[in-house]
Design a protein around this motif. Structure first.
Motif, PDB file in Angstrom:
ATOM      1  N   ARG A  24      38.163  34.334  43.702  1.00 38.77           N
ATOM      2  CA  ARG A  24      36.910  34.999  43.331  1.00 38.77           C
ATOM      3  C   ARG A  24      36.858  36.408  43.931  1.00 38.77           C
ATOM      4  NH1 ARG A  24      33.961  30.977  44.240  1.00 38.77           N
ATOM      5  NH2 ARG A  24      33.566  31.347  46.428  1.00 38.77           N
ATOM      6  N   THR A  25      37.246  36.551  45.182  1.00 38.19           N
ATOM      7  CA  THR A  25      37.211  37.852  45.855  1.00 38.19           C
ATOM      8  C   THR A  25      38.118  38.870  45.181  1.00 38.19           C
ATOM      9  OG1 THR A  25      36.660  36.844  47.978  1.00 38.19           O
ATOM     10  CG2 THR A  25      37.654  39.034  48.055  1.00 38.19           C
ATOM     11  N   TYR A  26      39.296  38.422  44.764  1.00 36.81           N
ATOM     12  CA  TYR A  26      40.278  39.347  44.206  1.00 36.81           C
ATOM     13  C   TYR A  26      40.377  39.280  42.681  1.00 36.81           C
ATOM     14  CZ  TYR A  26      41.390  40.256  48.996  1.00 36.81           C
ATOM     15  OH  TYR A  26      41.281  40.624  50.322  1.00 36.81           O
ATOM     16  N   GLY A  27      39.425  38.614  42.048  1.00 35.81           N
ATOM     17  CA  GLY A  27      39.365  38.583  40.594  1.00 35.81           C
ATOM     18  C   GLY A  27      40.551  37.889  39.945  1.00 35.81           C
ATOM     19  N   ILE A  28      41.053  36.867  40.589  1.00 35.59           N
ATOM     20  CA  ILE A  28      42.203  36.134  40.069  1.00 35.59           C
ATOM     21  C   ILE A  28      41.710  35.003  39.182  1.00 35.59           C
ATOM     22  CG2 ILE A  28      44.163  34.678  40.716  1.00 35.59           C
ATOM     23  CD1 ILE A  28      44.214  36.320  43.375  1.00 35.59           C
ATOM     24  N   SER A  29      42.158  34.995  37.924  1.00 30.56           N
ATOM     25  CA  SER A  29      41.689  33.941  37.025  1.00 30.56           C
ATOM     26  C   SER A  29      42.798  33.335  36.173  1.00 30.56           C
ATOM     27  CB  SER A  29      40.577  34.469  36.118  1.00 30.56           C
ATOM     28  OG  SER A  29      41.059  35.550  35.344  1.00 30.56           O
ATOM     29  N   ASP A  30      43.893  34.056  35.960  1.00 28.52           N
ATOM     30  CA  ASP A  30      44.943  33.472  35.117  1.00 28.52           C
ATOM     31  C   ASP A  30      45.735  32.432  35.917  1.00 28.52           C
ATOM     32  OD1 ASP A  30      47.834  34.865  35.806  1.00 28.52           O
ATOM     33  OD2 ASP A  30      46.125  36.168  36.256  1.00 28.52           O
ATOM     34  N   GLU A  31      46.289  31.491  35.190  1.00 28.85           N
ATOM     35  CA  GLU A  31      46.938  30.329  35.815  1.00 28.85           C
ATOM     36  C   GLU A  31      48.101  30.725  36.734  1.00 28.85           C
ATOM     37  OE1 GLU A  31      49.160  26.179  34.587  1.00 28.85           O
ATOM     38  OE2 GLU A  31      48.052  27.276  33.067  1.00 28.85           O
ATOM     39  N   GLN A  32      48.938  31.641  36.301  1.00 22.62           N
ATOM     40  CA  GLN A  32      50.095  32.029  37.103  1.00 22.62           C
ATOM     41  C   GLN A  32      49.667  32.676  38.422  1.00 22.62           C
ATOM     42  OE1 GLN A  32      52.833  34.635  35.126  1.00 22.62           O
ATOM     43  NE2 GLN A  32      54.378  34.450  36.714  1.00 22.62           N
ATOM     44  N   SER A  33      48.672  33.533  38.361  1.00 22.22           N
ATOM     45  CA  SER A  33      48.185  34.187  39.579  1.00 22.22           C
ATOM     46  C   SER A  33      47.492  33.196  40.505  1.00 22.22           C
ATOM     47  CB  SER A  33      47.237  35.332  39.228  1.00 22.22           C
ATOM     48  OG  SER A  33      47.932  36.328  38.515  1.00 22.22           O
ATOM     49  N   ARG A  34      46.751  32.230  39.933  1.00 23.30           N
ATOM     50  CA  ARG A  34      46.117  31.188  40.757  1.00 23.30           C
ATOM     51  C   ARG A  34      47.172  30.311  41.430  1.00 23.30           C
ATOM     52  NH1 ARG A  34      40.811  29.956  41.141  1.00 23.30           N
ATOM     53  NH2 ARG A  34      41.269  27.782  41.564  1.00 23.30           N
ATOM     54  N   GLU A  35      48.259  30.021  40.722  1.00 26.68           N
ATOM     55  CA  GLU A  35      49.333  29.239  41.330  1.00 26.68           C
ATOM     56  C   GLU A  35      49.951  29.994  42.506  1.00 26.68           C
ATOM     57  OE1 GLU A  35      52.193  27.893  38.459  1.00 26.68           O
ATOM     58  OE2 GLU A  35      50.681  26.714  37.383  1.00 26.68           O
ATOM     59  N   HIS A  36      50.129  31.298  42.335  1.00 27.51           N
ATOM     60  CA  HIS A  36      50.660  32.108  43.443  1.00 27.51           C
ATOM     61  C   HIS A  36      49.674  32.096  44.615  1.00 27.51           C
ATOM     62  CE1 HIS A  36      52.819  35.173  45.612  1.00 27.51           C
ATOM     63  NE2 HIS A  36      51.700  35.860  45.702  1.00 27.51           N
ATOM     64  N   ALA A  37      48.395  32.237  44.317  1.00 30.01           N
ATOM     65  CA  ALA A  37      47.373  32.204  45.368  1.00 30.01           C
ATOM     66  C   ALA A  37      47.378  30.851  46.073  1.00 30.01           C
ATOM     67  CB  ALA A  37      46.000  32.508  44.776  1.00 30.01           C
ATOM     68  N   ALA A  38      47.537  29.775  45.313  1.00 30.74           N
ATOM     69  CA  ALA A  38      47.600  28.432  45.913  1.00 30.74           C
ATOM     70  C   ALA A  38      48.812  28.323  46.829  1.00 30.74           C
ATOM     71  CB  ALA A  38      47.651  27.370  44.824  1.00 30.74           C
ATOM     72  N   TRP A  39      49.915  28.916  46.428  1.00 34.02           N
ATOM     73  CA  TRP A  39      51.104  28.926  47.271  1.00 34.02           C
ATOM     74  C   TRP A  39      50.817  29.657  48.584  1.00 34.02           C
ATOM     75  CZ3 TRP A  39      54.211  32.474  49.605  1.00 34.02           C
ATOM     76  CH2 TRP A  39      55.425  31.997  50.115  1.00 34.02           C
TER      77      TRP A  39
END
Length: 67
Positions: A24-39
């Motif tokens: 939410r803070t960094y405007g991440i919404s697409d699946e690939q970017s969320r997976e990287h964030a989860a990592w």
């Protein structure tokens, strides 16, 4: 509580909250970017970030490093 390879329910809640806040803070919404964030969240957690505050600090440090 240290990570033992199995996340307890309260740890899962904390990890989800950290991930949601970061995205939410960094405007991440697409699946690939969320997976990287989860990592990134899991990496911080397995490296000793055991509270929401420690996860936030680790993610902020990572964000500054990548900038």
């Amino acid at each position: 509580m240290p990570f033992t390879g199995i996340a307890e329910p309260e740890q899962l809640c904390m990890l989800c909250q950290a991930l949601d806040e970061y995205c939410r803070t960094y405007g991440i919404s697409d699946e690939q970017s969320r997976e990287h964030a989860a990592w990134l969240v899991m990496s911080a957690f397995t490296n000793g970030a055991n509270s929401l505050e420690e996860l936030r600090a680790a993610l902020e440090t990572e964000e500054r490093r990548q900038a």
